[in-house]
Design a protein around this motif. Sequence first.
Motif, mmCIF file in Angstrom:
data_model
loop_
_atom_site.group_PDB
_atom_site.id
_atom_site.type_symbol
_atom_site.label_atom_id
_atom_site.label_comp_id
_atom_site.label_asym_id
_atom_site.label_seq_id
_atom_site.Cartn_x
_atom_site.Cartn_y
_atom_site.Cartn_z
ATOM 1 N N HIS A 108 49.232 51.662 44.465
ATOM 2 C CA HIS A 108 48.660 50.651 45.359
ATOM 3 C C HIS A 108 49.325 50.718 46.744
ATOM 4 N N GLN A 121 39.942 43.280 40.412
ATOM 5 C CA GLN A 121 39.935 44.623 39.828
ATOM 6 C C GLN A 121 40.372 44.582 38.355
ATOM 7 N N ASP A 147 37.532 43.015 36.225
ATOM 8 C CA ASP A 147 36.415 43.934 36.014
ATOM 9 C C ASP A 147 36.779 45.034 35.012
#
Length: 455
Positions: free
Chosen positions: A159, A172, A175
């Motif tokens: 990240h 995120q 999902d």
Amino acid sequence: MALFGKLKAGGFMDEIRCDEPSYLIWKWHPNGSQTGDNNRENAIRWGSSLRVKEGEVAVFVYNQKNGVMQDFIKGPCDQILKTENLPVLASVVGLAYEGGTPFQAEVYFINMARVIQVPFAVPFFDLYDPRFLDFGVPTAVRGKLTFNIADYREFIKLHRLTNFDLNAFQTQIRDAVSRYVKGVVANAPAEKNIPVVQIERDIPRINELIEADVKSRFENDFGVNITAIDINAIEVDKSSEGYIQLKSVTQDIAAATVQAQSEVNIKNLHDQQKINAENMEETMRIQREEAQYAQRKETESSHFAAYQLEKQAEVGIAGANALGQMGINGGTEMSGGGGLNPAGMMAGMAMGGAIGQNMAGMMNNMMGGVQQLTQQGTTPPPVVTTMYHVAVNGQATGPFDMATLSPMILAGTLTKETLIWKQGMENWVAAGTVQELQSLFNVGTTPIPPVPPTL
């Protein structure tokens, strides 16, 4: 050399610390800096202090021509920052920056202690039983995911800290977990043999399958550690046509299976009962025969003397008959002159009669002894009687006692030259050489008159 010197009162320009009550990733800004002014926003002066709490990690990020470089300081830490002692900074900052010139670095705080919970929901999707692929059953899943950052270095690799947004990151995560959970639930009926109409009853097992699948995926894809996954509910749309049809088919199959199994169980029960009855009948027959045999033997043992007498009488009578028959045969043979053999006939008759008389006497004596023993209740020792075997035509006959040998001598079938044997002798000997038989040969006999010739 230490990375930081001891904290001193005064003499520092900024205090690098994080006072946010709840965060996962937080970027530090100097006092008075404005967002977007990178030179001032990222300027760190010599003499500033650094404070990192327990469970936090401070990350210094340097953007250089040869790439992004980082320094990590794990808490707890409360020291004065010295630029020349930062390992990465010492290699990228020239001598002109020594002595107080600000250096450019972004500082991020990562909260290692925070545990984040993300609720998720998988909307209705068609779930199929592998046995009946024509019936899709709408199914939804709801639950909650709990995670934290365990490996901050791996997390930073995956990240960009500069643009990190916790809300976007949670989206995120939500999902991804919804996608992973849907895949596990959709494959569970085929891979784990879980009936679709009963899947909502098997939440603990489904939960274990999801944890095993999602944990490794989130470590690889997001650099976070999954601490728990809790499936709150698996909802099946029982009003849907697919569910109604699948339920009807499975109920019919279940009923047929139960009926078939019941029939098999009943047949097995009948077969087992039949086998048990046959075994019981055979067992009772064997027990009955054994009981009769034991009773018969017990009766024979209780009346052993009478039983022994009966058997001896049978043997004696059979022997007498055989010997008498032998005498008759001998008497009917033709002599060399074509006449009868009266001597052989008389000898056979005499021997048969003698044996018969002997057996009758033995039976009378034994019966008297049995009666006497029955009255007295004791058994006397047996009387020792000398018995002799006589050789007749090269064959051993007998044994005979003295009372039986005497008429045989009178009949002429036993002479002094006849071979005899008794227990204790090594070989057959002539009867005349036996001392206890000499008295039988010395008894005077009247010669048999000759038979007159037939006219």
